[in-house]
Design a protein around this motif. Sequence first.
Motif, PDB file in Angstrom:
ATOM      1  N   SER A   4       0.847  -1.201   0.000  1.00 25.10           N
ATOM      2  CA  SER A   4       0.000   0.000   0.000  1.00 25.10           C
ATOM      3  C   SER A   4       0.878   1.246   0.000  1.00 25.10           C
ATOM      4  O   SER A   4       0.718   2.140   0.830  1.00 25.10           O
ATOM      5  CB  SER A   4      -0.939   0.006   1.208  1.00 25.10           C
ATOM      6  OG  SER A   4      -0.209  -0.135   2.424  1.00 25.10           O
ATOM      7  N   PHE A   5       1.841   1.262  -0.927  1.00 18.60           N
ATOM      8  CA  PHE A   5       2.678   2.445  -1.065  1.00 18.60           C
ATOM      9  C   PHE A   5       1.802   3.613  -1.532  1.00 18.60           C
ATOM     10  O   PHE A   5       1.071   3.489  -2.522  1.00 18.60           O
ATOM     11  CB  PHE A   5       3.786   2.199  -2.094  1.00 18.60           C
ATOM     12  CG  PHE A   5       4.948   1.407  -1.580  1.00 18.60           C
ATOM     13  CD1 PHE A   5       6.171   2.021  -1.350  1.00 18.60           C
ATOM     14  CD2 PHE A   5       4.836   0.053  -1.324  1.00 18.60           C
ATOM     15  CE1 PHE A   5       7.247   1.304  -0.880  1.00 18.60           C
ATOM     16  CE2 PHE A   5       5.906  -0.684  -0.856  1.00 18.60           C
ATOM     17  CZ  PHE A   5       7.116  -0.057  -0.627  1.00 18.60           C
ATOM     18  N   ALA A  17      10.481   0.430  -7.861  1.00 21.51           N
ATOM     19  CA  ALA A  17      11.169  -0.849  -8.075  1.00 21.51           C
ATOM     20  C   ALA A  17      11.037  -1.748  -6.848  1.00 21.51           C
ATOM     21  O   ALA A  17      10.811  -2.959  -6.974  1.00 21.51           O
ATOM     22  CB  ALA A  17      12.641  -0.598  -8.393  1.00 21.51           C
ATOM     23  N   SER A  18      11.164  -1.168  -5.655  1.00 18.69           N
ATOM     24  CA  SER A  18      11.066  -1.970  -4.432  1.00 18.69           C
ATOM     25  C   SER A  18       9.665  -2.534  -4.248  1.00 18.69           C
ATOM     26  O   SER A  18       9.489  -3.680  -3.812  1.00 18.69           O
ATOM     27  CB  SER A  18      11.468  -1.125  -3.216  1.00 18.69           C
ATOM     28  OG  SER A  18      12.855  -0.898  -3.213  1.00 18.69           O
ATOM     29  N   GLU A  19       8.655  -1.735  -4.568  1.00 19.38           N
ATOM     30  CA  GLU A  19       7.290  -2.241  -4.444  1.00 19.38           C
ATOM     31  C   GLU A  19       7.075  -3.442  -5.363  1.00 19.38           C
ATOM     32  O   GLU A  19       6.452  -4.444  -4.973  1.00 19.38           O
ATOM     33  CB  GLU A  19       6.270  -1.151  -4.769  1.00 19.38           C
ATOM     34  CG  GLU A  19       4.840  -1.649  -4.576  1.00 19.38           C
ATOM     35  CD  GLU A  19       3.788  -0.632  -5.013  1.00 19.38           C
ATOM     36  OE1 GLU A  19       2.678  -0.691  -4.465  1.00 19.38           O
ATOM     37  OE2 GLU A  19       4.075   0.169  -5.913  1.00 19.38           O
ATOM     38  N   MET A  55      11.536  -4.388   5.769  1.00 21.87           N
ATOM     39  CA  MET A  55      11.849  -3.363   4.780  1.00 21.87           C
ATOM     40  C   MET A  55      10.571  -2.786   4.169  1.00 21.87           C
ATOM     41  O   MET A  55      10.485  -1.582   3.898  1.00 21.87           O
ATOM     42  CB  MET A  55      12.780  -3.940   3.707  1.00 21.87           C
ATOM     43  CG  MET A  55      14.169  -4.269   4.236  1.00 21.87           C
ATOM     44  SD  MET A  55      15.363  -4.829   2.986  1.00 21.87           S
ATOM     45  CE  MET A  55      14.809  -6.508   2.678  1.00 21.87           C
ATOM     46  N   LYS A  56       9.587  -3.639   3.938  1.00 20.69           N
ATOM     47  CA  LYS A  56       8.297  -3.169   3.421  1.00 20.69           C
ATOM     48  C   LYS A  56       7.685  -2.145   4.357  1.00 20.69           C
ATOM     49  O   LYS A  56       7.265  -1.055   3.935  1.00 20.69           O
ATOM     50  CB  LYS A  56       7.345  -4.352   3.238  1.00 20.69           C
ATOM     51  CG  LYS A  56       5.904  -3.961   2.885  1.00 20.69           C
ATOM     52  CD  LYS A  56       5.015  -5.191   2.834  1.00 20.69           C
ATOM     53  CE  LYS A  56       3.565  -4.838   2.499  1.00 20.69           C
ATOM     54  NZ  LYS A  56       2.917  -3.998   3.528  1.00 20.69           N
ATOM     55  N   ASP A  57       7.613  -2.471   5.629  1.00 17.06           N
ATOM     56  CA  ASP A  57       7.010  -1.553   6.603  1.00 17.06           C
ATOM     57  C   ASP A  57       7.782  -0.236   6.676  1.00 17.06           C
ATOM     58  O   ASP A  57       7.187   0.847   6.732  1.00 17.06           O
ATOM     59  CB  ASP A  57       6.968  -2.220   7.979  1.00 17.06           C
ATOM     60  CG  ASP A  57       6.370  -1.317   9.043  1.00 17.06           C
ATOM     61  OD1 ASP A  57       5.169  -1.014   8.960  1.00 17.06           O
ATOM     62  OD2 ASP A  57       7.125  -0.900   9.945  1.00 17.06           O
TER      63      ASP A  57
END
Length: 433
Positions: A4-5, A17-19, A55-57
Amino acid sequence: MQTSFPPELQSDPAMQASEQVIRKCVHCGFCTATCPTYVLLGDELDSPRGRIYLMKDMLENQRVPSPEVVKHVDRCLSCLSCMTTCPSGVNYMHLADHARAYINDHYRRPLFDRLFRRLLAVVLPYPERFRWALRFAPLGSPLKPFFRRIAPLQPLAAMLDLAPLNVPIRGSVRSNPVPQPKGRVALLQGCAEPVLRPEFREATVRLLNRCGHEVVFAPGEGCCGALVHHMGQEADALASARRNVDAWIAQIERQGLDAIIVTASGCGTMIKDYGFILRNDLAYAKKAALVSALAMDVSEYLARIDLPAGTDRGLTVAYHPACSLQHGQKVTEAPKQLLARAGYVVKIPAESHLCCGSAGTYNILQPEISNRLGRRKADAIAYLEADVIATGNVGCATQIARFSGIPLVHTVELLDWATGGPRPAALNHLDTE
């Protein structure tokens, strides 16, 4: 994995890219079985899957990194074994690199940690500075017990443990003229390797010249940038990449190149990623992609050309596949096949997929975990009862030599010897021609 970026972050190419990487993760857990830190520590947060959650959080919510998150990200070796195992194609490398850069920009490390990281960044990528540092290292050796007792100073003790007793004589690597060359290649000059193991490049040049290939060195080329890249110091890493791209493009425009040869697989993984890390730089994107396409590990290139027949030396070789070669570059068979064709008996240690604990600066910044992995790797190799250990990365060579009494050389040294070159100095004690 759902993400949910917020829209404002998705406009950032790095976040975008990370998402995409995070969304590919399906929580299967295959990565935990091959992750060295999870195997050792048994903590889900020290597995790739656990770190992806952290890392996501952090990235998705733009959190200030907590000491706990930084601890678990720092413990990652970036060995990339998880990428070999992952059935979903999660590019953990790009996500971890982005997270480290984010931590570098948003987290204030403790004083000694900041000082050591800065010291590594201003010394290791520069051969002359590194050489002088090694010369002065014996002066600090008596203080190692003191440094080990104080947690913030343990990286200093690790540095002194890794320093060789004698600094190798500065190598003089020259390429001989090759009439009507079959190919023209640029050889990465590197930073740490020519100081610690100058014989690696010397053997490479001899072998390539003997095979009829011209070797050139690009003026202006320097450290590949991997050391600072993996510490999150992205501006310095990008500067190194641009400098090297300029140096190699000049060679390509002058007379052309068939390949950019790398003898340190950690550097090879980095250079092959130049096209990605410079993808958003309009002035460098195309040039960087060309450089990445030309970059090859020395074993890859040797597998494509005609090597002279090898002389059977009657030796058993324990081949240690460096993580950056087998996981980062997916080069798995060429080194083993080259050694076998040259007349060596090749054996592979158990748990060959697990890292030896070197991992760039990891054996300095995370010495406890690194030492456990180093001993585990040396024990697995000892079981093979080999005459010599061969590997394709100077970091692995330095790390394993600390825990093993078996002579250790670069794969190319054995190939050079088998095809008419001199015996590797590490094997002068052997009773063989």
